[in-house]
Design a protein around this motif. Structure first.
Motif, PDB file in Angstrom:
ATOM      1  N   GLU A  79       0.714  -1.158   0.059  1.00 42.39           N
ATOM      2  CA  GLU A  79       0.015  -0.094  -0.017  1.00 42.39           C
ATOM      3  C   GLU A  79       0.899   1.281   0.016  1.00 42.39           C
ATOM      4  OE1 GLU A  79      -3.145  -0.252  -0.485  1.00 42.39           O
ATOM      5  OE2 GLU A  79      -3.772  -2.122   0.262  1.00 42.39           O
ATOM      6  N   ASN A 114       8.866   3.676   0.870  1.00 42.22           N
ATOM      7  CA  ASN A 114       8.171   4.931   1.429  1.00 42.22           C
ATOM      8  C   ASN A 114       9.098   6.086   1.464  1.00 42.22           C
ATOM      9  OD1 ASN A 114       5.847   3.235   1.731  1.00 42.22           O
ATOM     10  ND2 ASN A 114       6.961   2.364   3.615  1.00 42.22           N
ATOM     11  N   ASN A 154       1.664   9.045   6.624  1.00 45.55           N
ATOM     12  CA  ASN A 154       0.590   8.377   7.581  1.00 45.55           C
ATOM     13  C   ASN A 154       0.466   7.141   7.160  1.00 45.55           C
ATOM     14  OD1 ASN A 154      -0.296  10.957   9.022  1.00 45.55           O
ATOM     15  ND2 ASN A 154      -1.431  11.547   7.254  1.00 45.55           N
ATOM     16  N   PHE A 155       0.458   6.161   8.354  1.00 48.48           N
ATOM     17  CA  PHE A 155       0.499   4.766   7.927  1.00 48.48           C
ATOM     18  C   PHE A 155      -0.578   4.081   8.774  1.00 48.48           C
ATOM     19  CE2 PHE A 155       4.570   6.196   6.584  1.00 48.48           C
ATOM     20  CZ  PHE A 155       4.854   5.716   5.614  1.00 48.48           C
ATOM     21  N   GLU A 156      -1.009   3.135   8.281  1.00 51.77           N
ATOM     22  CA  GLU A 156      -2.123   2.520   8.940  1.00 51.77           C
ATOM     23  C   GLU A 156      -1.543   1.818  10.309  1.00 51.77           C
ATOM     24  OE1 GLU A 156      -4.277  -2.073   8.424  1.00 51.77           O
ATOM     25  OE2 GLU A 156      -3.930  -0.667   6.680  1.00 51.77           O
ATOM     26  N   VAL A 157      -2.423   1.760  11.317  1.00 51.91           N
ATOM     27  CA  VAL A 157      -1.872   1.358  12.538  1.00 51.91           C
ATOM     28  C   VAL A 157      -1.457  -0.115  12.710  1.00 51.91           C
ATOM     29  CG1 VAL A 157      -2.594   1.097  15.194  1.00 51.91           C
ATOM     30  CG2 VAL A 157      -3.176   3.284  13.705  1.00 51.91           C
ATOM     31  N   LEU A 210       1.305  -1.345  11.373  1.00 51.14           N
ATOM     32  CA  LEU A 210       1.998  -1.635   9.798  1.00 51.14           C
ATOM     33  C   LEU A 210       3.529  -1.537  10.359  1.00 51.14           C
ATOM     34  CD1 LEU A 210       0.493  -0.095   6.734  1.00 51.14           C
ATOM     35  CD2 LEU A 210       0.813  -2.662   7.507  1.00 51.14           C
ATOM     36  N   GLU A 267       0.616   5.850  -0.803  1.00 53.58           N
ATOM     37  CA  GLU A 267       0.007   6.913  -1.191  1.00 53.58           C
ATOM     38  C   GLU A 267       0.342   7.510  -2.677  1.00 53.58           C
ATOM     39  OE1 GLU A 267      -0.819  10.343   1.379  1.00 53.58           O
ATOM     40  OE2 GLU A 267      -0.838   8.997   3.153  1.00 53.58           O
ATOM     41  N   GLN A 295       5.211   9.942   2.168  1.00 52.69           N
ATOM     42  CA  GLN A 295       4.141   9.456   2.947  1.00 52.69           C
ATOM     43  C   GLN A 295       4.226   9.700   4.451  1.00 52.69           C
ATOM     44  OE1 GLN A 295       2.484   6.106   1.487  1.00 52.69           O
ATOM     45  NE2 GLN A 295       1.177   5.819   3.573  1.00 52.69           N
TER      46      GLN A 295
END
Length: 243
Positions: A48, A133, A138-141, A143, A50, A136
């Protein structure tokens, strides 16, 4: 070096593989996408990212000097190339988490997926997929992921980072051509995350056990020293490092 830039694609690895079946793809052809709708990770996971903030690209590398069971040297060379490219930008506390994740501050910033091209039982090329990365934040909690910008607070030029990585990839590909396997292996093992430190692993049954990472077997498996003083070589499907 030919570069194909795309706005959005399912997977740059898939695009390059399909392209290679339709035409003769030049060595070191790069396919880079601003967005991947089905980016590939290890073991069938998704990558994933952005749109427009990171590097998601694949490199077509012609390789005829390796046997099919020597493919992990491509992974070693790629990991070392990215490690050294990021050192150029002074990213701190870099390490390689087996088999080919790049960490900084114990957080994942880069994933690599290599797919070999086999024809008539011979390796003819490798498609090297890289997800890094960059900007970016902001990352999913859960990860345990980070980025270059989040780590050092600087906004990066994506083209400049890509240039450094491809320069290093060309450098390390020469070691593969020269079959300088011991040099690659020694350098790779020296950068392994948690090497020679007591670590917790999970096996395929979900059981946790302790061990010490010793290095890499010739086929790319992870050598782990267990509590009974026996060294066992584990495949990617057989073990997960829990830190």
């Amino acid at each position: 070096m030919k570069t194909i830039k795309l706005d959005a694609i399912d997977s740059t690895n898939t695009y390059l593989r399909q392209l290679s079946t339709q035409e003769n793809v030049d060595d070191f052809t790069i396919v880079i996408a601003a967005s991947q709708t089905a980016g590939k990770g290890q073991m069938g996971t998704k990558w994933e990212a952005e749109k427009g903030k990171n590097l998601t690209f694949s490199v077509f590398k012609k390789i005829s000097c390796l046997e099919t069971d020597e493919g992990f040297y491509i992974s070693m060379a790629t990991s070392l190339a990215i490690y050294n490219a990021l050192k150029h930008f002074h990213i701190p506390k870099l390490a390689i988490k087996w088999p080919n994740d790049i960490l900084s501050e114990n957080q994942k910033i880069c994933g690599i997926l290599i797919e070999n091209v086999i024809q008539n039982s011979k390796m003819t090329a490798a498609i090297i997929g890289i997800g890094l990365n960059v900007n970016q934040t902001n990352f999913e909690v859960g990860l345990n992921a980070s980025s270059l910008k989040k780590i050092i607070g600087t906004h990066f030029d994506l083209d400049e980072v890509l240039f450094q990585i491809t320069e290093q990839l060309q450098k390390y590909s020469h070691l593969i051509t020269e079959r300088a396997f011991e040099e690659l292996k020694t350098a790779y093992e020296s950068l392994l995350f948690r090497k020679d430190k007591p670590s917790t692993f999970r096996n395929t049954n979900g059981e946790l056990f302790m061990g010490f990472i010793q290095g890499i077997a010739e086929d790319g498996k992870l050598n782990v020293l267990l509590e009974d003083e026996i060294v066992v070589a584990f495949d990617l499907k057989e073990i997960k490092l829990m830190y």
